[in-house]
Design an enzyme around this catalytic site. Structure first.
Site, short mmCIF file in Angstrom:
data_model
loop_
_atom_site.label_atom_id
_atom_site.label_comp_id
_atom_site.label_asym_id
_atom_site.label_seq_id
_atom_site.Cartn_x
_atom_site.Cartn_y
_atom_site.Cartn_z
N GLY A 140 4.56 -6.63 10.69
CA GLY A 140 3.72 -7.53 11.49
C GLY A 140 2.52 -6.86 12.12
O GLY A 140 1.98 -7.39 13.09
N MET A 157 6.79 -12.18 2.00
CA MET A 157 7.35 -11.66 0.76
C MET A 157 7.94 -12.75 -0.14
O MET A 157 8.87 -12.50 -0.92
CB MET A 157 8.40 -10.58 1.06
N HIS A 189 -4.14 -8.44 0.51
CA HIS A 189 -3.41 -7.62 -0.47
C HIS A 189 -3.95 -6.19 -0.39
O HIS A 189 -5.17 -6.00 -0.35
CB HIS A 189 -3.60 -8.20 -1.87
C1 GRF Z 1 0.05 -5.29 4.27
O1 GRF Z 1 -0.21 -4.06 3.65
C2 GRF Z 1 -0.54 -6.41 3.46
O2 GRF Z 1 -1.67 -6.05 2.75
C3 GRF Z 1 0.59 -6.74 2.51
O3 GRF Z 1 1.75 -6.58 3.26
C4 GRF Z 1 1.54 -5.60 4.27
C5 GRF Z 1 2.00 -6.19 5.56
O4 GRF Z 1 2.04 -5.21 6.59
N1 GRF Z 1 0.43 -8.07 1.97
P1 GRF Z 1 2.30 -5.65 8.10
O5 GRF Z 1 3.66 -6.36 8.14
O6 GRF Z 1 1.20 -6.56 8.51
O7 GRF Z 1 2.34 -4.39 8.89
#
Ligand code: GRF
Length: 204
Positions: free
Chosen positions: A12, A89, A108
């Site tokens: 997050g 996810m 991404h």
């Molecule tokens: C990020 O690297 C984003 O690009 C990918 O998932 C990751 C999420 O990281 N889709 P976080 O949970 O925001 O720290």
């Protein structure tokens, strides 16, 4: 004011960056993160939402259609203008995406179309890409295939480890995703108020 729902399953850090950025913006440009949608009720992102007083919609995926029906119903009262995926996810179905036309975006950690799907940072690193970066894009029916909104990149340094690359990517994400979200919310707000979005256009 425009309303944002964030979808996330993990740490997050992007959720927090977006929420804090929007909260610190003053005046007429103040937009709200109305809720977090997660499929992982114990993920760190949930405590980040609760700590900021942001409601959490936790979804149990027995089947994707049931889960998405639940999400849609739970989202309804929040009336989100924009849905931002930030490490969510789960792949959203075409019918879910079609309910929110041009209103779902994703971040991404690679320069799409390179390394779509899972483990993009590891793949960019392992394959020796000289240029690495991030992509913010609209979500369509494919996996990381929607129209690109913004890409930012950097050159690999000879001594970069995978952890260095990951850190540099997250730094870019935390800088640009909140700005893009904010700009899109401004555009939505401007359209709603009858102001041409072009008058409100600013570089992000
Ligand atoms: C990020 O690297 C984003 O690009 C990918 O998932 C990751 C999420 O990281 N889709 P976080 O949970 O925001 O720290």
């Amino acid at each position: 004011m425009a309303r944002l729902a964030v979808f996330a399953s993990g740490t997050g850090s992007n959720f927090a960056a977006i929420a804090d950025y929007l909260m610190q913006m003053a005046g007429a440009q103040k937009h709200t993160v109305v809720c977090l949608v997660t499929d992982k009720p114990n993920a760190p992102v949930v405590s980040k939402a609760r700590g900021r007083g942001i409601p959490v919609i936790a979804v149990h995926y027995t089947s994707r259609s049931a889960a998405e029906h639940h999400i849609h119903e739970e989202l309804e009262p929040y009336q989100p203008d924009l849905l931002a995926l930030a490490g969510y996810m789960r792949l959203l179905s075409a019918s879910f995406v079609d309910r929110y036309p041009s209103r779902i975006i994703n971040i991404h950690p690679s320069l799409l179309p390179r390394h779509a799907g899972l483990n993009a940072i590891q793949q960019s690193y392992a394959e020796g890409d000289p240029e690495l970066g991030i992509t913010i894009h609209y979500v369509d029916h494919g996996l990381d295939t929607g129209p690109v909104i913004l890409q930012r990149s950097f050159q690999r340094r000879p001594d970069d480890t995978e952890a260095d690359i990951e850190e540099r990517i997250h730094t870019l994400e935390h800088e640009h995703y909140p700005q893009v979200v904010h700009k899109l919310l401004n555009d939505i707000d401007a359209r709603r108020n009858g102001i041409g979005a072009e008058q409100d256009h600013r570089e992000v």
